[in-house]
Design a protein around this motif. Structure first.
Motif, mmCIF file in Angstrom:
data_model
loop_
_atom_site.group_PDB
_atom_site.id
_atom_site.type_symbol
_atom_site.label_atom_id
_atom_site.label_comp_id
_atom_site.label_asym_id
_atom_site.label_seq_id
_atom_site.Cartn_x
_atom_site.Cartn_y
_atom_site.Cartn_z
ATOM 1 N N LEU A 25 2.834 9.187 -11.941
ATOM 2 C CA LEU A 25 2.692 10.590 -11.541
ATOM 3 C C LEU A 25 3.164 10.791 -10.104
ATOM 4 N N ASP A 158 -3.729 13.578 -13.821
ATOM 5 C CA ASP A 158 -2.898 14.631 -13.245
ATOM 6 C C ASP A 158 -3.698 15.489 -12.264
ATOM 7 N N ASP A 162 -3.017 15.764 -8.293
ATOM 8 C CA ASP A 162 -2.899 17.066 -7.622
ATOM 9 C C ASP A 162 -3.809 17.123 -6.404
#
Length: 178
Positions: A25, A158, A162
């Motif tokens: 990611l 995710d 973030d």
């Protein structure tokens, strides 16, 4: 600038799996990531009979294996020595954006604690450690944790990525080189 965060928690709660999911990611976001894994056990990274194993067994303090695609350093201490996380970080390549550390729960690094509220008798670290900045929990109801810290579902890396990138200034670390 390098950012450092430590992932802490009891054995088997999913720290390595979370890091393994976060790395791609972060790479998709254009970040270069290095990792540090702390182990309380003897670690053997070479295979018996291979040239580097033979050199290490013969008594070399350091053995470096270099190919066109990687560089691997092995260092053997003459007597037991526990390096501090800051000594280790000082020897890391400073051209990375993030260093994910697994372990070193008693260090002064900022931490994300991975907890499993079911079946773990160990009290969570966030209750007594001001360096814990967030929690990842495998519980289907992370809201059941009583804390003012951000709590993320462990199966949503995710959301964790973030949060980490939105708060990356908190994790700035100056890599002093020895």
């Amino acid at each position: 600038m390098t950012h450092v965060i430590s992932f802490v928690g009891s054995s088997g709660v999913g720290k390595t799996t979370l890091i393994e999911k976060l790395i791609p990611l972060f790479k998709l976001r254009g970040f270069r990531v290095s990792t540090v894994k702390h182990s309380h056990h003897h670690v053997e990274t070479d295979q018996p009979g291979k040239d580097t194993w033979r050199m290490k067994t013969a008594g070399a303090f350091e053995v470096v294996l270099v190919s066109d695609g990687q560089w691997v350093l092995q260092r053997s201490f003459e007597k037991p020595y526990e390096m501090s996380i800051h000594e280790i970080l000082s020897q890391m390549y400073d051209g990375v954006d993030w260093i994910f550390v697994e372990g070193y729960k008693h260090s002064d690094l900022l931490k994300l604690e991975v907890i499993s509220p079911v079946g773990d008798a160990t009290p969570p670290l966030f209750l007594s450690d001001d360096f814990v900045t967030a929690i990842a929990c495998d519980n289907s109801e992370p809201d059941s944790l009583i804390t003012s810290l951000p709590v993320f579902p462990l199966d949503r890396p995710d959301l964790i990525a973030d949060w980490m990138t939105q708060n990356q200034d908190r994790f700035l670390y100056s890599l002093p080189h020895v």
